[in-house]
Design an enzyme around this catalytic site. Structure first.
Site, PDB file in Angstrom:
ATOM      1  CG  ASN A 162      -2.930  24.374 -21.828  1.00  0.00           C
ATOM      2  OD1 ASN A 162      -2.113  25.067 -21.218  1.00  0.00           O
ATOM      3  ND2 ASN A 162      -3.988  23.818 -21.231  1.00  0.00           N
TER       4      ASN A 162
ATOM      5  CG  ASN B 116       1.160  14.750 -21.500  1.00  0.00           C
ATOM      6  OD1 ASN B 116       0.275  15.309 -22.164  1.00  0.00           O
ATOM      7  ND2 ASN B 116       0.882  14.022 -20.436  1.00  0.00           N
TER       8      ASN B 116
ATOM      9  CG  MET C 244      -8.356  13.921 -22.926  1.00  0.00           C
ATOM     10  SD  MET C 244      -7.162  14.393 -21.628  1.00  0.00           S
ATOM     11  CE  MET C 244      -8.029  13.819 -20.185  1.00  0.00           C
TER      12      MET C 244
ATOM     13  CG  HIS D  99      -0.838  15.239 -15.467  1.00  0.00           C
ATOM     14  ND1 HIS D  99      -1.808  14.430 -16.026  1.00  0.00           N
ATOM     15  CD2 HIS D  99      -1.000  15.139 -14.120  1.00  0.00           C
ATOM     16  CE1 HIS D  99      -2.501  13.846 -15.063  1.00  0.00           C
ATOM     17  NE2 HIS D  99      -2.039  14.265 -13.895  1.00  0.00           N
TER      18      HIS D  99
ATOM     19  N   GLY E 244      -8.763  23.525 -26.150  1.00  0.00           N
ATOM     20  CA  GLY E 244      -7.552  24.033 -26.790  1.00  0.00           C
ATOM     21  C   GLY E 244      -7.021  25.344 -26.231  1.00  0.00           C
TER      22      GLY E 244
HETATM   23  C1  GAR Z   1      -5.415  20.711 -19.522  1.00  0.00           C
HETATM   24  O1  GAR Z   1      -5.742  21.093 -18.208  1.00  0.00           O
HETATM   25  C2  GAR Z   1      -4.426  19.566 -19.506  1.00  0.00           C
HETATM   26  O2  GAR Z   1      -3.539  19.619 -18.429  1.00  0.00           O
HETATM   27  C3  GAR Z   1      -5.346  18.377 -19.387  1.00  0.00           C
HETATM   28  O3  GAR Z   1      -6.402  18.671 -20.243  1.00  0.00           O
HETATM   29  C4  GAR Z   1      -6.635  20.079 -20.196  1.00  0.00           C
HETATM   30  C5  GAR Z   1      -6.834  20.598 -21.601  1.00  0.00           C
HETATM   31  O4  GAR Z   1      -7.281  21.926 -21.566  1.00  0.00           O
HETATM   32  N1  GAR Z   1      -4.659  17.157 -19.760  1.00  0.00           N
HETATM   33  C6  GAR Z   1      -4.853  15.990 -19.157  1.00  0.00           C
HETATM   34  O5  GAR Z   1      -5.654  15.836 -18.238  1.00  0.00           O
HETATM   35  C7  GAR Z   1      -4.006  14.873 -19.679  1.00  0.00           C
HETATM   36  N2  GAR Z   1      -4.007  13.768 -18.764  1.00  0.00           N
HETATM   37  P1  GAR Z   1      -7.334  22.806 -22.871  1.00  0.00           P
HETATM   38  O6  GAR Z   1      -8.069  22.020 -23.950  1.00  0.00           O
HETATM   39  O7  GAR Z   1      -8.082  24.045 -22.467  1.00  0.00           O
HETATM   40  O8  GAR Z   1      -5.923  23.110 -23.283  1.00  0.00           O
END
Ligand code: GAR
Length: 208
Positions: free
Chosen positions: A15, A105, A88, A107, A13
């Site tokens: 982001n 979203n 995910m 990525h 989390g």
């Molecule tokens: C992020 O890097 C995001 O881009 C990726 O998961 C991570 C979550 O990080 N998303 C994907 O790969 C979606 N296909 P976080 O939990 O530290 O925010």
């Protein structure tokens, strides 16, 4: 402005944190929803006093009913926009229809390169010298909808997954709150695949 946002997250989390810390988006985050009970994102939400909901995929017989459970949470919190931040799972057609044009979203690669669950790993394995991060509107295809914002991240000769993922995260934390802000402020104009981001908030004359 009604910009009530739900953030969907499966992981630590960071982001979500960047979104909650953003002065425009933060106050509008009214729900954090996860498909993992132990997701750090739920902890971060609780620490902020934001409702944190775990929807257990194992409790539903198929994707459509899981999807309906998520949709009903969104509705019961009067959510207008959905920001996926490391969620995910693929959202189903009913939810996509209900929130058409209002789901964004994040990525960890420069789409359309390296879609899927392993954007960082796949870019490293391919040997690209530049990768990056993408914010895009969600449509019915995986990692496919119109691109709102991107930031490039160089791949350095000695990078491994950890070092590259760390710089990817830094770029995400800079880029994603701005993209979500543009969405909730009504500053996106979509023509086909092309998204124009207005600098002025419609109807207010205010510049960002
Ligand atoms: C992020 O890097 C995001 O881009 C990726 O998961 C991570 C979550 O990080 N998303 C994907 O790969 C979606 N296909 P976080 O939990 O530290 O925010």
């Amino acid at each position: 402005m009604d910009a009530r946002v739900a953030v969907l997250a499966s992981g630590t989390g960071t982001n979500l944190q960047a979104l909650m810390d953003d002065p425009v988006v933060g106050p509008w985050v009214v729900l954090v929803l996860s498909d993992r009970a132990e997701a750090g994102a739920l902890e971060r939400a609780r620490a902020r006093g934001v409702p944190a909901v775990f929807v257990d995929p194992a409790a539903y017989p198929d994707r459509a009913s899981f999807d309906r459970a998520v949709l009903s949470e969104l509705r019961s919190h009067d959510v207008r926009f959905v920001a996926m931040a490391g969620f995910m799972r693929i959202l189903g057609p009913e939810l996509l229809r209900a929130y058409e044009g209002r789901i964004i979203n994040l990525h960890p690669a420069l789409l359309p390169s390296f879609p899927g669950a392993h954007g960082v790993r796949d870019a490293l394995a391919w040997g690209v010298k530049v990768t990056g991060v993408t914010a895009h509107l969600v449509d019915e295809e995986l990692d496919h909808g119109p691109i709102v914002a991107q930031e490039a991240v160089p791949v350095l000769p000695d990078d491994d997954w950890d070092s590259l993922a760390e710089r990817i995260h830094e770029a995400e934390h800079r880029m994603y709150p701005k993209a979500v802000r543009a969405l909730v402020e009504g500053r996106l104009r979509v023509e086909g695949r092309v998204v124009r981001v207005l600098e002025e908030i419609p109807g207010t004359g205010a510049r960002t």
